[in-house]
Design a protein around this motif. Structure first.
Motif, short mmCIF file in Angstrom:
data_model
loop_
_atom_site.label_atom_id
_atom_site.label_comp_id
_atom_site.label_asym_id
_atom_site.label_seq_id
_atom_site.Cartn_x
_atom_site.Cartn_y
_atom_site.Cartn_z
N THR A 28 0.56 -1.30 -0.06
CA THR A 28 -0.04 -0.11 0.03
C THR A 28 0.80 1.17 0.05
N VAL A 29 1.92 1.07 0.87
CA VAL A 29 2.94 2.58 0.75
C VAL A 29 4.21 2.28 0.36
N ASP A 30 4.87 3.20 0.34
CA ASP A 30 6.48 2.84 -0.13
C ASP A 30 7.02 2.64 1.34
N THR A 31 7.08 3.40 2.13
CA THR A 31 7.85 3.49 3.44
C THR A 31 6.80 3.75 4.67
N LEU A 32 6.70 2.81 5.54
CA LEU A 32 5.74 2.97 6.75
C LEU A 32 6.51 3.11 7.84
N LYS A 33 6.09 4.05 8.46
CA LYS A 33 6.65 4.62 9.89
C LYS A 33 5.74 4.18 11.18
N VAL A 34 6.32 3.55 12.06
CA VAL A 34 5.60 2.98 13.22
C VAL A 34 6.02 3.80 14.45
N ILE A 35 5.20 4.53 14.84
CA ILE A 35 5.48 5.28 15.99
C ILE A 35 5.38 4.55 17.34
N CYS A 36 6.43 4.61 18.07
CA CYS A 36 6.10 3.85 19.42
C CYS A 36 6.44 5.04 20.46
N GLY A 37 5.67 5.36 21.49
CA GLY A 37 5.72 6.48 22.40
C GLY A 37 6.31 6.16 23.51
N PHE A 38 7.40 5.04 23.46
CA PHE A 38 7.99 4.75 24.73
C PHE A 38 9.53 4.31 24.31
N PRO A 39 10.45 4.35 25.23
CA PRO A 39 11.89 4.05 24.73
C PRO A 39 12.35 2.61 24.32
N PRO A 40 13.35 2.71 23.37
CA PRO A 40 13.87 1.54 22.93
C PRO A 40 14.15 0.46 24.13
N GLY A 41 13.87 -0.91 23.91
CA GLY A 41 13.96 -1.81 24.68
C GLY A 41 12.99 -2.36 25.52
N GLY A 42 11.91 -1.63 25.60
CA GLY A 42 10.75 -2.06 26.28
C GLY A 42 9.89 -2.97 25.53
N PRO A 84 0.53 12.66 8.25
CA PRO A 84 -0.58 12.51 7.11
C PRO A 84 -1.43 11.29 7.29
N ALA A 85 -2.78 11.53 6.79
CA ALA A 85 -3.60 10.41 6.89
C ALA A 85 -3.75 9.72 5.70
N ASP A 86 -2.32 9.21 5.16
CA ASP A 86 -2.37 8.50 3.73
C ASP A 86 -1.77 7.14 3.98
N GLY A 87 -1.96 6.53 5.18
CA GLY A 87 -1.34 5.19 5.35
C GLY A 87 0.05 4.90 5.65
N SER A 88 0.71 6.02 5.46
CA SER A 88 2.25 5.91 5.75
C SER A 88 2.72 5.77 7.22
N PRO A 259 -3.81 8.16 11.80
CA PRO A 259 -4.35 9.52 12.06
C PRO A 259 -5.78 9.32 11.52
N ALA A 260 -6.50 10.12 12.30
CA ALA A 260 -8.03 10.48 11.74
C ALA A 260 -8.27 10.86 10.23
N GLY A 261 -9.02 10.35 9.74
CA GLY A 261 -9.29 10.51 8.16
C GLY A 261 -8.76 9.69 7.30
N THR A 262 -7.93 8.76 7.86
CA THR A 262 -7.36 7.81 6.91
C THR A 262 -8.34 7.04 6.12
N PRO A 263 -8.15 6.73 4.88
CA PRO A 263 -9.06 6.15 3.96
C PRO A 263 -9.59 4.75 4.53
N ALA A 264 -10.82 4.41 4.53
CA ALA A 264 -11.16 3.04 5.13
C ALA A 264 -10.57 1.81 4.27
N ASN A 265 -10.33 2.06 2.87
CA ASN A 265 -9.49 0.93 2.33
C ASN A 265 -8.03 0.76 2.64
N VAL A 266 -7.30 1.54 3.20
CA VAL A 266 -5.98 1.71 3.61
C VAL A 266 -6.06 1.07 4.86
N VAL A 267 -7.11 1.69 5.76
CA VAL A 267 -7.01 1.02 7.16
C VAL A 267 -7.11 -0.45 7.10
N SER A 268 -8.11 -0.84 6.37
CA SER A 268 -8.56 -2.35 6.06
C SER A 268 -7.42 -3.15 5.63
#
Length: 326
Positions: A28-42, A84-88, A259-268
């Protein structure tokens, strides 16, 4: 008051869910960024990286994890809101950042409507453990409460953070038992477990997985777990409910959000990819070592869980009487 565990679909690679095909889908996307709100190692970081590895080459050509630690996980959610609400971009976070925090922080910059549920990735339960500050004769919750009443100066418990679900669980134990237990907040489980092992704090309320490396050493004892049934990781430990505290049934899940507003087909598409990722045997095994049960569900099921748990947390926060300044 209790948070009853919603029946999620455990990722086992079984039959397709809700009409989803088990066949690999197009990237679906070229590069996906997965955000983690906690430090590395947990644990949250480990779950993020394990799933991101599996999404590379399926949902996205490439996948990276970006740690945004701070403010008890809130910075990660705020980073997602700015994305951005584009699936990335996805966020992997414990549910409490979305379902509990709106009841605690008056100036919270986000709410459940500011994120789009995709799928859970795993489930955890909480445990109540004691260390060398508590006599070996204490074997269960009743014994701990009796000891705490007889030793008020040492009647304390730690948690991974003030306002965290493990904190509320132990605070409810104190309320329901009528025993005065002093809360000692930590910045994460690791320093708290070390103080528990060293006898600086008498007890600790934390995810079950935090205790697993230490149980065989005999340096700490797990007195209870918080599920509706015994944890498969500690089957010899009785639940709070089994020990007379029927309302203390609580668990938490790690959830992927966009993010809010991400298209339903991308979320699926993302939800399908996560489902396939957490169904793989090596992921299930690596999660188990952390005390995490691999699981997935649909975006609609996850959205319902967010709504239900958000409604359930309100009365609990009011009962405990906690505010960030308390």
């Amino acid at each position: 008051m209790s948070i009853q565990r919603r029946e999620f679909i455990v990722a086992t690679g079984a039959a397709a869910l809700g009409g989803w095909s088990t066949a690999a889908h197009a990237q679906t996307v070229d590069t996906l960024k997965v955000i983690c709100g906690f430090p590395p190692g947990g644990t949250t970081d480990a779950v993020s990286r394990r799933v991101a590895d599996k999404l590379r080459g399926t949902y996205a050509k490439n996948a990276i994890v970006e740690n945004k630690p701070g403010a008890g996980g809130r910075l990660g959610v705020e980073e997602l809101r700015r994305s951005p609400a584009d699936g990335s971009t996805m966020l992997l976070t414990p549910a409490g950042m979305i379902t509990l925090y709106p009841h605690i922080y008056r100036s919270l910059s986000y709410g459940p409507n500011d994120v789009t549920p995709v799928s859970i990735g795993g489930r955890i339960e909480f445990g109540f453990g004691v260390g060398p500050a508590v006599p070996d004769s204490v074997k269960d919750i009743k014994g701990f409460l009796e000891w705490a009443k007889a030793n008020p100066a040492n009647a304390n418990y730690g948690s991974p953070g003030a306002g965290s679900p493990p904190h509320f669980l132990a605070a409810l134990l104190a309320k329901d038992s009528g025993v005065d237990l002093r809360h000692v907040p930590y910045r994460g489980s690791a320093p708290g477990i070390q103080d528990l092992l060293g006898g600086q704090v008498s007890a600790f309320s934390s995810p079950v997985g935090d205790y697993l490396p230490h149980l065989k050493t005999g340096r700490l004892r797990l007195l209870a777990t918080s599920g509706s049934a015994r944890s498969r990781f500690t089957p010899d430990v009785a639940t709070y409910a089994e020990q007379g505290f029927k309302d203390l049934v609580m668990g938490e899940w790690y959830g992927f959000f966009m993010p809010a507003g991400t298209p339903a087909n991308v979320v699926s598409a993302a939800a399908q990819a996560i489902r396939q990722a957490v169904a793989q045997p090596d992921v299930i095994e690596s999660f188990a070592q952390l005390g995490v049960e691999a699981a997935s569900n649909t975006p609609a099921e996850m959205a319902a869980a967010v709504r239900n748990e958000n409604a359930q947390w309100g009365p609990i926060v009011k009962k405990v009487g906690f505010t960030p300044e308390a």
